[in-house]
Design a protein around this motif. Structure first.
Motif, PDB file in Angstrom:
ATOM      1  N   ALA A 139     -34.660 -36.482  13.050  1.00 52.97           N
ATOM      2  CA  ALA A 139     -33.868 -36.594  13.397  1.00 52.97           C
ATOM      3  C   ALA A 139     -33.676 -37.782  14.822  1.00 52.97           C
ATOM      4  N   ALA A 140     -34.251 -37.471  15.912  1.00 56.79           N
ATOM      5  CA  ALA A 140     -34.479 -38.428  16.936  1.00 56.79           C
ATOM      6  C   ALA A 140     -35.669 -39.218  16.113  1.00 56.79           C
ATOM      7  N   TYR A 141     -36.355 -39.136  15.562  1.00 55.36           N
ATOM      8  CA  TYR A 141     -37.715 -39.845  14.783  1.00 55.36           C
ATOM      9  C   TYR A 141     -36.958 -40.917  14.637  1.00 55.36           C
ATOM     10  N   GLY A 142     -35.720 -40.832  13.515  1.00 58.03           N
ATOM     11  CA  GLY A 142     -35.197 -42.184  11.739  1.00 58.03           C
ATOM     12  C   GLY A 142     -34.372 -42.546  13.649  1.00 58.03           C
ATOM     13  N   PHE A 143     -34.228 -42.355  14.109  1.00 60.46           N
ATOM     14  CA  PHE A 143     -33.851 -43.770  15.180  1.00 60.46           C
ATOM     15  C   PHE A 143     -34.661 -44.625  15.473  1.00 60.46           C
ATOM     16  N   LEU A 144     -35.654 -44.124  16.012  1.00 61.24           N
ATOM     17  CA  LEU A 144     -36.761 -44.613  16.193  1.00 61.24           C
ATOM     18  C   LEU A 144     -37.242 -46.018  14.537  1.00 61.24           C
TER      19      LEU A 144
END
Length: 508
Positions: free
Chosen positions: A256-261
């Motif tokens: 999920a955090a990777y999806g932001f980046l």
């Protein structure tokens, strides 16, 4: 060797395990996870820092809809791939240390989970990413509902909450992903495409970006989970079996955090700048709420669970600093948090086994002198969790706070309180479990060689990254620079416009 082999190997091994079943499936699952880890290491060794997207697979999937089977590795996902395969290998070894009803099926779902996670990390097509992201949910529904803790009613309640929250978020993301491709084609009069690199070159209007951003943010924040979208966490974390919980908390939340980046910042830069303070407030709320709940929790499993909410808050804070320091710190902290989470949940299992199955802190205590190796390993992981200077976690948090200080000083000041709170909950859990009065019902036996098979590799990697965090920073530098390039251009443009406007107002 292509990335497709890396992605689909865990699923292939899991299918063979279902067919063979019995005592073969657990051992086969370990071999499959170690082979997947070996393949991931080979990609890291062959990766050329600074050369952009590598090991690319780009095939038409549904050409009429512009959907491609595009995979690739760059500085943004290289370390996350290595972390994911390493932690799934540890979790699979961890799961082999107890007997499971229908073991073939248990390790089948664990294999699907690894395939889904790896696919999401390397997907370079928006629809392909959404497909893998949604697939991640299915295995944990069955792992929790069938092999989880507590009564049947408790497991059903936990899985219902988990599915409802994450499914709503996933549906919002699917709608947003389809809208992104369709609106980009309409607004730029081009063929529809969902390739992430192409969408970065087809910016949407501000209004379109805003509502699509909110849909993606909702999906990612639920999966992390972030305050206040975490209501599924208490029941879900209590019910989930520990091997599955380790990778769920240590790996899936990072997707999920990777999806932001990977998606949100490069494709929706205007909305990312517009909603920056909202996301920073959510991150700050997660840090403070998670920390307070962690040091007030009476169950050692929930201490780790709520500490994860706080750590994901720090990661979100770094991402929405919208600069290179914050993004690099967030990426490094994703890896650091994953590396401490799986061994922490394994230690929870070891402590519960010595306390007659209880995970309540009041039932633990006083085994440090009789089990010094366990106490030492627990202490190392606890110090890494609280970001002790000299650990890679300290470097990650330092970069995050540095990035936020440069962007929004007030948020950085309040977030730094979370650093002090981390020491409270990490040391409280360690001291209550290892020291104080010996509980007469606690078996203070030392760890076995089998236990060390999980703890020693994880701690070795934690120490190695603490000694040389530059390994991760060097590999990820170009990827994080590209991720924040668009939003930095927007913030620079906004600053110039604001300066011009102020000058015009001051001119008589």
């Amino acid at each position: 060797m292509t990335l497709s082999i890396l992605i689909w190997l865990p699923l292939a091994v899991a299918l063979v395990g279902v067919v063979l079943g019995g005592k073969v499936a657990p051992k086969l699952a370990v071999l499959g996870s170690l082979a997947t880890l070996g393949i991931a290491i080979s990609f890291v060794v062959r990766y050329k820092t600074g050369d952009g997207l590598q090991f690319v697979t780009d095939e038409n999937w549904i050409s009429e809809l512009g959907i491609t089977y595009k995979l690739g590795v760059d500085g943004l996902n290289l370390l996350l791939l290595l972390m994911a395969t390493f932690l799934f290998a540890l979790a699979t070894i961890f799961a082999n240390m107890r007997e499971w009803e229908r073991p073939g099926l248990f390790f089948f779902w664990l294999g699907i989970a690894e395939t889904a996670v790896l696919g999401a990390f390397v997907a370079q097509d928006l629809i392909l990413f959404v497909a893998f992201f949604d697939l991640m949910l299915i295995p944990f529904y069955f792992l929790t509902g069938i092999w989880g803790n507590g009564s049947r009613e408790q497991r059903v309640k936990a899985t219902q909450k988990l599915v409802i929250y994450t499914l709503v978020g996933s549906l919002l993301m699917l709608v947003a992903a389809i809208a992104t491709g369709v609106l980009a084609a309409q607004q730029h009069d081009t063929r529809i495409t969902f390739a992430i690199s192409a969408l970065q070159q087809l910016p949407l209007s501000h209004g379109s970006q805003n509502w699509i951003f909110l849909c993606f943010a909702a999906a990612f924040l639920v999966k992390m989970p972030a305050f206040p979208l975490h209501a599924w966490l208490p029941d879900g974390y209590k019910a989930m079996p520990l091997p599955a919980l380790g990778v769920f908390s240590g790996v899936l939340s990072k997707v999920a955090a990777y999806g932001f980046l990977r998606i949100v910042l490069p494709v929706f830069p205007d909305a990312s700048v517009h909603f920056q303070e909202l996301l920073l407030l959510i991150a700050l709320g997660s840090i403070l709420y998670g920390s307070v709940m962690a040091f007030s929790a009476q169950n050692v499993r929930m201490v780790v669970a709520y500490s994860s909410v706080a750590q994901m808050g720090f990661i979100t804070l770094g991402i929405f600093a919208l600069n290179e320091d914050g993004a690099q710190g967030a990426l490094l902290q994703m890896v650091n948090h994953g590396l401490v989470t799986v061994p922490l949940f394994f230690i929870v299992g070891l402590l519960a086994a010595r306390a007659g199955g209880s995970e309540e802190i009041k039932d633990l205590g006083g085994i440090a002198f009789r089990a010094p190796v366990l106490a030492t390993l627990f202490l190392i992981i606890s110090l890494a969790t609280l970001a002790m200077p000299g650990s890679a976690n300290f470097v990650g948090e330092f970069l995050i706070l540095l990035g936020v200080f440069r962007a929004k000083v007030a948020f950085a000041f309040f977030a730094s309180i979370g650093v002090a709170l981390a020491a409270v909950y990490a040391l409280r859990a360690f001291i209550r479990a290892m020291h104080n009065r010996v509980n007469p019902t606690v078996d203070s036996s030392e760890v076995t060689f089998r236990d060390l098979a999980v703890l020693v590799p994880s701690i070795a990697v934690i120490l190695a990254l603490a000694l040389y965090p530059q390994f991760g920073l060097t590999k990820s530098e170009q990827g994080t620079q590209q991720s924040v390039a668009q939003v930095q251009a927007k913030t620079g443009q906004l600053t110039a416009e604001q300066t011009t406007k102020q000058s015009e107002e001051q001119t008589p």
